[in-house]
Design a protein around this motif. Sequence first.
Motif, PDB file in Angstrom:
ATOM      1  N   VAL A   1       0.872  -1.191   0.000  1.00 45.57           N
ATOM      2  CA  VAL A   1       0.000   0.000   0.000  1.00 45.57           C
ATOM      3  C   VAL A   1       0.896   1.225   0.000  1.00 45.57           C
ATOM      4  CG1 VAL A   1      -1.979   1.109   1.086  1.00 45.57           C
ATOM      5  CG2 VAL A   1      -1.402  -1.216   1.709  1.00 45.57           C
TER       6      VAL A   1
ATOM      7  N   GLY B   1      -5.791   2.737   4.049  1.00 38.39           N
ATOM      8  CA  GLY B   1      -4.746   1.928   3.419  1.00 38.39           C
ATOM      9  C   GLY B   1      -4.815   0.481   3.876  1.00 38.39           C
ATOM     10  N   MET B   2      -5.092   0.282   5.176  1.00 41.17           N
ATOM     11  CA  MET B   2      -5.176  -1.090   5.703  1.00 41.17           C
ATOM     12  C   MET B   2      -6.353  -1.830   5.081  1.00 41.17           C
ATOM     13  SD  MET B   2      -2.554  -1.461   7.531  1.00 41.17           S
ATOM     14  CE  MET B   2      -2.837  -3.004   8.370  1.00 41.17           C
TER      15      MET B   2
ATOM     16  N   PHE C   1       3.772  -1.009   4.019  1.00 39.93           N
ATOM     17  CA  PHE C   1       3.009   0.249   3.921  1.00 39.93           C
ATOM     18  C   PHE C   1       3.998   1.371   3.629  1.00 39.93           C
ATOM     19  CE2 PHE C   1      -1.252   1.773   5.566  1.00 39.93           C
ATOM     20  CZ  PHE C   1      -1.152   3.015   4.969  1.00 39.93           C
TER      21      PHE C   1
ATOM     22  N   ALA D   1      -5.353  -2.816   1.657  1.00 36.53           N
ATOM     23  CA  ALA D   1      -4.369  -3.900   1.658  1.00 36.53           C
ATOM     24  C   ALA D   1      -5.059  -5.241   1.878  1.00 36.53           C
ATOM     25  CB  ALA D   1      -3.339  -3.662   2.753  1.00 36.53           C
TER      26      ALA D   1
ATOM     27  N   VAL E   1       2.768  -4.433  10.601  1.00 36.17           N
ATOM     28  CA  VAL E   1       2.966  -3.732   9.318  1.00 36.17           C
ATOM     29  C   VAL E   1       4.441  -3.360   9.183  1.00 36.17           C
ATOM     30  CG1 VAL E   1       2.333  -1.698   7.963  1.00 36.17           C
ATOM     31  CG2 VAL E   1       0.638  -2.773   9.451  1.00 36.17           C
TER      32      VAL E   1
END
Length: 778
Positions: free
Chosen positions: A378, A409-410, A420, A413, A466
Amino acid sequence: MGPHKNKARRFPLLPLRGLLVYPSMVLHLDVGRDKSVKALEKAMVDDNLILLCSQSEVNIEEPSPDEIFKIGTIAKVRQMLKLPNGTIRVLVEGLERAEVIEYMDNEEYYEVQARELPEEENNDPEVHALMRTVLTEFEHYINLSKKVTPETMAAVSDIEEPGRLADVITSHLVIKIKDKQHILEAVDIRMRLERLLDILHSEREVLELERKISQRVKKQMEKTQREYYLREQMKAIQKELGEKEGRAGEAEELRQQLAELTVPEKVQEKIEKEIDRLEKTPANSAEGGIIRNYLDWLLSLPWDKRTTDDLDLHHAEQILNEDHYGLDKPKERVLEYLAVQKLVKKLKGPILCLVGPPGVGKTSLARSIAKSLGREFVRISLGGVRDEAEIRGHRRTYVGAMPGRIIQGMRNAGSMNPVFLLDEIDKMASDFRGDPSAALLEVLDPEQNNTFSDHFVEVPFDLSNVMFVTTANSVQSIPRPLLDRMEMLYIPGYTELEKLQIGRQYLLPKQTEEHGLTTEQLEVGEDTLLKVVREYTRESGVRNLEQQIAALCRKAARAIVSDELEKVIITPDDIKDYLGVPKFRYGLVEKENQIGSVTGLAWTEVGGETLTIEVTVVPGSGKLMLTGKLGDVMKESAQAAFSYTRSKAGELDIPTDFYEKNDIHIHIPEGAIPKDGPSAGITIATALISALTGRYVSKEVAMTGEITLRGRVLPIGGLKEKTLAAHRAGYKKILLPQDNERDLKDIPDSIKEELTFVPVATMDQVLEHALVHEATLH
């Protein structure tokens, strides 16, 4: 009709806005404009007669004669009453039409010469027929229009004079002033009735259309009400049958989604509570939409989804090497992380910061890291982000609230352990909306990010798995607390050799394919690429090089298509035809040794650069001039170098009173470019001493280092970038501070072989290597 009636007379004129008075009309007017009040006062003094003409535009405060219609009505002022707000209410009675012949020169009010236009009697049977038609049409108009009362019809029917009938009917119509003026201007009665008939016809058509539209709308409304009633019945029937519908059905669906997820206990409780709230919310409530949106976000986050890391180190190394040439340190760091993961099984994700000039492949390296680990990737760009809510999200009470970029973003993903990328972390701004870099502290702190709290999501979210990779051009603009939480990996830029390999192995094949060419159709030799690197680019990265290679491919594609060639071979001599005149001169080294001119090395955000520092001494009174857009640090370096030179004048065979009899001018060319930073002290001192002693500076020497007043050489930063710049420019010997000797291990062997590095601790050593005696000049 006597001749006196047609004579021109003087009248005060009152311009009307959005209003028109016909003969035989009696009505009230409110007068507020100064000129109009004065015109009224004049009328009252004389014979109570005033000419009323309408303005063609309503908004104009002081109309010119061109903006007032020529034909109006002479009226008698019956009454005047001053209102508390300063306006005057007058009762006027229209007498007869009049035409303005000319305006008088009168500053106080409008005064005109006007000719009366009396009514002519017309007993023609055709006129009577027209009268009847007009009355019939007016009756239709009254029936269709709600704006005219039926009593008006009775009052109008009694009028016998055709001209007056036309005037009265027009005064009752809701039409534009221009149309009413059209009727006023028709002095001929027959023409007046015909014009009125036209207006009534078109008005009737419009009204009939309006009626049709309103009936259609009414039908649609009835249909909607009917549907609503049936729906309510359907709900009642479903309730009786025990079927779930509406909010209840929606809640059931959400509960099913929750059952399929494995979420932390706190989150489970929160979602269940919100589903219960949603069920109790009325179907058409706005609150329901907000809860539904919140639940959709919570259920779409990857609470239990993870990708399995590919822990094969050889495979990972192969992928990293396939995508990037060089960049040993970042690659090494990724492989170390993988090795530890293999041994430990659970390791908090590292937070790496790739720092380097533009075009060295920071962003694409992050993508390769994800590929080598077998993780989702991401990317969000932080350039220009200045609102804390971009990171942390908005509170749910706001309209249009959303989670921050991290949570978004998560979700994109779809796993809890992606790579990230936070791009351009040094380009964040802060203003009255908060400081986004401070909000990032929680995200990028391995001790805190396992319970990251987003204002919108409200429940802690675990970011500890992450792998965060951030990129920046310079470390200076990243806030200290944020810098502290990240592991710095510097990518200083590429050597000429590395650029050549990147161009040959990566950029040329990529651009050839993108331009629809094959390796059989285009051949670019290594010597050609080297010429492109040396004479058409001067950068730390390879973005510019890629653009130049793309230009070669475009030109080749055109030659193949338009000249129908089978193959294009580009040799070093052809490059000028493809890319134009070389933009840079390879090897900037002076042809001969110079006096008072020394090459320094500087570090910038986009890599290293060479700087020529020139000093000239002219007779004067001891002024020190500094030019070339220097920052404060540079100016102070120059002052220090000057003071050092003064203190050592005796030892250096310089007249000790040189500063009293001479002006010294220190200049760094390219005056438009700001220059700052601590690394030019020894360069300025060398140039100064060279100029004062008349000794030559070796043309092969470039130097970097800061000076103290005692002549000690202090260490500097960015040695690799500066070395690459000196190598690009063709220098053979580099003087560097002794304390920087340890940094030489970062410099590629290919460069070490071509350059001589001389560590210096004092200014005496600098002069020993930099200055040559006149005897050794040639």
